[in-house]
Design a protein around this motif. Structure first.
Motif, PDB file in Angstrom:
ATOM      1  N   HIS A  71       0.827  -1.206   0.000  1.00 19.08           N
ATOM      2  CA  HIS A  71       0.000   0.000   0.000  1.00 19.08           C
ATOM      3  C   HIS A  71       0.864   1.259   0.000  1.00 19.08           C
ATOM      4  O   HIS A  71       0.523   2.259  -0.655  1.00 19.08           O
ATOM      5  CB  HIS A  71      -0.927  -0.007   1.209  1.00 19.08           C
ATOM      6  CG  HIS A  71      -2.061  -0.970   1.061  1.00 19.08           C
ATOM      7  ND1 HIS A  71      -2.899  -1.304   2.100  1.00 19.08           N
ATOM      8  CD2 HIS A  71      -2.490  -1.690  -0.003  1.00 19.08           C
ATOM      9  CE1 HIS A  71      -3.803  -2.173   1.679  1.00 19.08           C
ATOM     10  NE2 HIS A  71      -3.566  -2.430   0.402  1.00 19.08           N
ATOM     11  N   LEU A  72       1.990   1.233   0.749  1.00 19.65           N
ATOM     12  CA  LEU A  72       2.885   2.389   0.750  1.00 19.65           C
ATOM     13  C   LEU A  72       3.502   2.623  -0.623  1.00 19.65           C
ATOM     14  O   LEU A  72       3.740   3.765  -1.022  1.00 19.65           O
ATOM     15  CB  LEU A  72       3.993   2.188   1.791  1.00 19.65           C
ATOM     16  CG  LEU A  72       3.567   2.323   3.261  1.00 19.65           C
ATOM     17  CD1 LEU A  72       4.718   1.977   4.175  1.00 19.65           C
ATOM     18  CD2 LEU A  72       3.091   3.744   3.541  1.00 19.65           C
ATOM     19  N   LEU A  73       3.752   1.546  -1.351  1.00 19.85           N
ATOM     20  CA  LEU A  73       4.308   1.684  -2.697  1.00 19.85           C
ATOM     21  C   LEU A  73       3.257   2.074  -3.727  1.00 19.85           C
ATOM     22  O   LEU A  73       3.601   2.350  -4.879  1.00 19.85           O
ATOM     23  CB  LEU A  73       4.968   0.367  -3.120  1.00 19.85           C
ATOM     24  CG  LEU A  73       6.256  -0.005  -2.377  1.00 19.85           C
ATOM     25  CD1 LEU A  73       6.695  -1.403  -2.768  1.00 19.85           C
ATOM     26  CD2 LEU A  73       7.360   0.999  -2.677  1.00 19.85           C
ATOM     27  N   GLY A  74       1.980   2.076  -3.329  1.00 20.84           N
ATOM     28  CA  GLY A  74       0.922   2.435  -4.269  1.00 20.84           C
ATOM     29  C   GLY A  74       0.453   1.283  -5.132  1.00 20.84           C
ATOM     30  O   GLY A  74      -0.200   1.504  -6.158  1.00 20.84           O
ATOM     31  N   VAL A  75       0.767   0.059  -4.729  1.00 23.72           N
ATOM     32  CA  VAL A  75       0.353  -1.126  -5.486  1.00 23.72           C
ATOM     33  C   VAL A  75      -1.034  -1.543  -5.007  1.00 23.72           C
ATOM     34  O   VAL A  75      -1.292  -1.612  -3.800  1.00 23.72           O
ATOM     35  CB  VAL A  75       1.365  -2.276  -5.297  1.00 23.72           C
ATOM     36  CG1 VAL A  75       0.906  -3.518  -6.059  1.00 23.72           C
ATOM     37  CG2 VAL A  75       2.736  -1.845  -5.781  1.00 23.72           C
ATOM     38  N   GLN A  99       3.170  -4.484 -11.418  1.00 23.53           N
ATOM     39  CA  GLN A  99       2.926  -3.245 -10.669  1.00 23.53           C
ATOM     40  C   GLN A  99       4.036  -2.986  -9.655  1.00 23.53           C
ATOM     41  O   GLN A  99       4.475  -1.837  -9.472  1.00 23.53           O
ATOM     42  CB  GLN A  99       1.577  -3.334  -9.957  1.00 23.53           C
ATOM     43  CG  GLN A  99       0.380  -3.365 -10.888  1.00 23.53           C
ATOM     44  CD  GLN A  99      -0.927  -3.509 -10.144  1.00 23.53           C
ATOM     45  OE1 GLN A  99      -0.935  -3.591  -8.916  1.00 23.53           O
ATOM     46  NE2 GLN A  99      -2.037  -3.547 -10.883  1.00 23.53           N
ATOM     47  N   LEU A 100       4.506  -4.055  -9.007  1.00 25.01           N
ATOM     48  CA  LEU A 100       5.601  -3.906  -8.045  1.00 25.01           C
ATOM     49  C   LEU A 100       6.887  -3.469  -8.743  1.00 25.01           C
ATOM     50  O   LEU A 100       7.646  -2.638  -8.215  1.00 25.01           O
ATOM     51  CB  LEU A 100       5.807  -5.236  -7.313  1.00 25.01           C
ATOM     52  CG  LEU A 100       6.860  -5.255  -6.209  1.00 25.01           C
ATOM     53  CD1 LEU A 100       6.513  -4.264  -5.117  1.00 25.01           C
ATOM     54  CD2 LEU A 100       6.977  -6.657  -5.616  1.00 25.01           C
ATOM     55  N   TYR A 101       7.125  -4.001  -9.934  1.00 33.35           N
ATOM     56  CA  TYR A 101       8.316  -3.616 -10.701  1.00 33.35           C
ATOM     57  C   TYR A 101       8.279  -2.123 -11.051  1.00 33.35           C
ATOM     58  O   TYR A 101       9.271  -1.398 -10.876  1.00 33.35           O
ATOM     59  CB  TYR A 101       8.382  -4.469 -11.965  1.00 33.35           C
ATOM     60  CG  TYR A 101       9.483  -4.073 -12.926  1.00 33.35           C
ATOM     61  CD1 TYR A 101      10.813  -4.376 -12.659  1.00 33.35           C
ATOM     62  CD2 TYR A 101       9.176  -3.395 -14.104  1.00 33.35           C
ATOM     63  CE1 TYR A 101      11.815  -4.008 -13.538  1.00 33.35           C
ATOM     64  CE2 TYR A 101      10.171  -3.031 -14.987  1.00 33.35           C
ATOM     65  CZ  TYR A 101      11.492  -3.335 -14.707  1.00 33.35           C
ATOM     66  OH  TYR A 101      12.478  -2.969 -15.574  1.00 33.35           O
ATOM     67  N   GLN A 105      10.814   0.731  -9.567  1.00 32.93           N
ATOM     68  CA  GLN A 105      11.589   1.582 -10.469  1.00 32.93           C
ATOM     69  C   GLN A 105      11.369   3.056 -10.148  1.00 32.93           C
ATOM     70  O   GLN A 105      12.312   3.857 -10.147  1.00 32.93           O
ATOM     71  CB  GLN A 105      11.206   1.280 -11.923  1.00 32.93           C
ATOM     72  CG  GLN A 105      11.605  -0.107 -12.397  1.00 32.93           C
ATOM     73  CD  GLN A 105      13.099  -0.332 -12.353  1.00 32.93           C
ATOM     74  OE1 GLN A 105      13.887   0.576 -12.623  1.00 32.93           O
ATOM     75  NE2 GLN A 105      13.508  -1.536 -11.993  1.00 32.93           N
ATOM     76  N   ASN A 106      10.102   3.407  -9.863  1.00 25.85           N
ATOM     77  CA  ASN A 106       9.823   4.789  -9.462  1.00 25.85           C
ATOM     78  C   ASN A 106      10.507   5.122  -8.143  1.00 25.85           C
ATOM     79  O   ASN A 106      11.016   6.232  -7.947  1.00 25.85           O
ATOM     80  CB  ASN A 106       8.318   5.004  -9.341  1.00 25.85           C
ATOM     81  CG  ASN A 106       7.615   4.873 -10.677  1.00 25.85           C
ATOM     82  OD1 ASN A 106       8.218   5.133 -11.723  1.00 25.85           O
ATOM     83  ND2 ASN A 106       6.351   4.476 -10.661  1.00 25.85           N
ATOM     84  N   ALA A 113      16.841  11.073  -6.773  1.00 23.07           N
ATOM     85  CA  ALA A 113      16.499  12.473  -6.532  1.00 23.07           C
ATOM     86  C   ALA A 113      16.868  12.880  -5.114  1.00 23.07           C
ATOM     87  O   ALA A 113      17.346  13.986  -4.862  1.00 23.07           O
ATOM     88  CB  ALA A 113      15.013  12.690  -6.783  1.00 23.07           C
ATOM     89  N   VAL A 114      16.660  11.948  -4.162  1.00 19.34           N
ATOM     90  CA  VAL A 114      17.022  12.245  -2.774  1.00 19.34           C
ATOM     91  C   VAL A 114      18.527  12.413  -2.639  1.00 19.34           C
ATOM     92  O   VAL A 114      19.026  13.284  -1.909  1.00 19.34           O
ATOM     93  CB  VAL A 114      16.498  11.126  -1.851  1.00 19.34           C
ATOM     94  CG1 VAL A 114      17.078  11.263  -0.459  1.00 19.34           C
ATOM     95  CG2 VAL A 114      14.983  11.180  -1.786  1.00 19.34           C
ATOM     96  N   GLU A 115      19.278  11.576  -3.349  1.00 19.21           N
ATOM     97  CA  GLU A 115      20.733  11.718  -3.300  1.00 19.21           C
ATOM     98  C   GLU A 115      21.184  13.055  -3.878  1.00 19.21           C
ATOM     99  O   GLU A 115      22.138  13.671  -3.395  1.00 19.21           O
ATOM    100  CB  GLU A 115      21.371  10.566  -4.069  1.00 19.21           C
ATOM    101  CG  GLU A 115      21.217   9.222  -3.354  1.00 19.21           C
ATOM    102  CD  GLU A 115      21.759   8.085  -4.190  1.00 19.21           C
ATOM    103  OE1 GLU A 115      22.200   8.364  -5.329  1.00 19.21           O
ATOM    104  OE2 GLU A 115      21.731   6.937  -3.717  1.00 19.21           O
TER     105      GLU A 115
END
Length: 456
Positions: A71-75, A99-101, A105-106, A113-115
């Motif tokens: 759910h946190l990953l939006g799957v 969907q998990l893949y 990847q996102n 981006a965080v780095e």
């Protein structure tokens, strides 16, 4: 698609077990490999609790631990998806892994981006950390609310057995200690959170002061070294940008504080709800006994009602059976009576035929005997006449002929049956016949004498 996913799982992630396109649904039906994929990306901390067993309890444990992470990953993941994967429905596991893949990847792109953002000033990085902490606090509060709702449902469904006073007191003491400990933990967490916020604010203020001092020092040095107007404009522009950045940081800090305040209020609200639920769940021993007795009474009432319905049904079936048996008995009796009546009619017909036959035989015998007797008398008369004429060679006298005719007409034999000179006490049949013949002739002579008295 399944071949691409198998290549990603086997070569890129290097799972503990190779996955083939043919056995794709079976490999992911237990949920263990999905947890391993998330563990490879450091998203499933409780991967050690997963089980490779294919029993139902192990599968439910695995998928229940996977649900919040997905759910946190939006799957998209719910009970229907889990049931489809467990039952190895074609395409269900492939769709979830795809969907998990995409989500991973996102996530990887977000990590890059965080780095890149890590190269920004320290204040922005701390701001992001504080946001993640606020999100984590909200997640913990939601999890606590879910646990509270689960406790409420368990308390509603299951009614505990009444315990002794000592155990109740011990349980109440343990509950009070647990509540005090939870309150102390919450207070300590709030204090730590406030201390962290103060430290961050102090660090930001010191950083802003140092940046202002360095900016002033740089401007004075540059003014001393250069007197060009363009360079002064650039410095002013940089100062304006720094001021704008400070304003933005201040806005972010205020927004973060508001988020933290909202999260704190939500946590306090959850704590108040938990306390309220605990108070509502406190029931006395007598209330529990009454509830248990009420449940027993309702159960007994239901049992009595079902027994009464069953008994009425049995009575109805018995009545129908008795009625059917009575109809069968009446039909059997009527059939037997009909058979008996037919047999009686046959017997009566046979008896009637027998009587008719006997009557015909008797009539025939009677007529035969009469005819035989008449014929014998005719023969006797003819032989008597013939004997007389043969012996006398004359005609038969009128008187003798008249006597013979009278004997013939009355059915008496013409020849003498027995002698009547010596009569015994008991007359035999022949003598009786002779006596009747004599009486008949005497009566006949007497009648003629009365009719013709001059013949004397």
């Amino acid at each position: 698609m399944s071949e691409i996913l198998c290549q990603w799982l086997n070569q890129d992630l290097k799972l503990s077990r190779t996955v083939s396109p043919k056995a794709f649904a079976k490999a992911f039906s237990s949920g263990y490999l999905i947890g391993e994929v998330l563990h490879k990306f450091e998203l499933q901390d409780d991967f050690s609790e997963f089980s490779e067993s294919r029993i139902s309890t192990a599968r439910l444990n695995n998928f229940s631990r996977l649900e919040p992470t997905l759910h946190l990953l939006g799957v998209q993941f719910d009970q229907n998806v889990a049931h489809s994967i467990i039952t190895e429905k074609p395409g269900a596991a492939t769709k979830l892994l795809y969907q998990l893949y995409i989500a991973l990847q996102n996530k990887k792109s977000e990590r890059t981006a965080v780095e890149m953002q890590s190269m920004q000033p320290l204040g922005c990085f701390r701001l992001q950390n504080m946001k993640s902490e606020a999100f984590r606090e909200q997640r913990l509060s939601r999890r606590r609310q879910n646990e509270i709702m689960a406790k409420i449902q368990a308390a509603i469904i299951q009614i505990p057995k009444p315990t002794s006073n000592r155990t109740l007191k011990a349980l109440e003491a343990q509950k009070m200690l647990k509540k005090k400990k939870e309150a102390e933990d919450v207070a300590n967490e709030i204090k730590k959170f406030e201390a962290l916020i103060k430290k961050d604010l102090q660090a930001k203020e010191s950083a802003s002061k140092t940046s202002l001092d360095t900016a002033d020092h740089i401007t004075t040095d540059l003014l001393n070294t250069y007197s060009d107007d363009d360079y002064i404009k650039k410095i002013q522009k940089r100062l304006e940008e720094d001021a704008f950045a400070r304003e933005q940081r201040e806005k972010r800090r205020r927004r973060l504080l508001m988020d933290q305040l909202i999260a704190h209020e939500a946590q306090e609200e959850a704590y108040r709800e938990e306390q309220l639920i605990h108070r509502l769940m406190r029931q006395s021993q007598q209330e529990r006994r009454i509830a248990v007795q009420l449940m027993h009474v309702r159960h007994e009432k239901e049992v009595l009602w079902q027994n009464r319905i069953f008994r009425e049904k049995q009575y109805e079936e018995r009545r129908l059976k008795d009625f059917q048996d009575a109809l069968d008995r009446e039909a059997a009796l009527a059939k037997q009576a009909k058979i008996d009546f037919e047999e009686q009619i046959l017997r009566e017909k046979e008896f009637h035929a027998q009587i008719a036959m006997e009557r015909a035989k008797a009539s025939y015998k009677k007529h035969y005997e009469i005819c035989a007797e008449i014929l014998d008398q005719i023969l006797d008369l003819s032989t008597k006449v013939a004997d007389y004429r043969m012996l006398t060679n004359n005609l038969i006298p009128r008187k003798l002929m008249h006597d013979w005719k009278e004997l013939f007409f009355n059915g008496k034999p013409l020849y003498e049956q027995a002698s009547i000179k010596h009569l015994p006490a008991r007359h035999p049949a022949g003598q009786l016949v002779e006596l009747e013949k004599r009486d008949l002739l005497d009566n006949n002579d007497y009648e003629e004498y009365k009719v013709h008295p001059d013949m004397k």
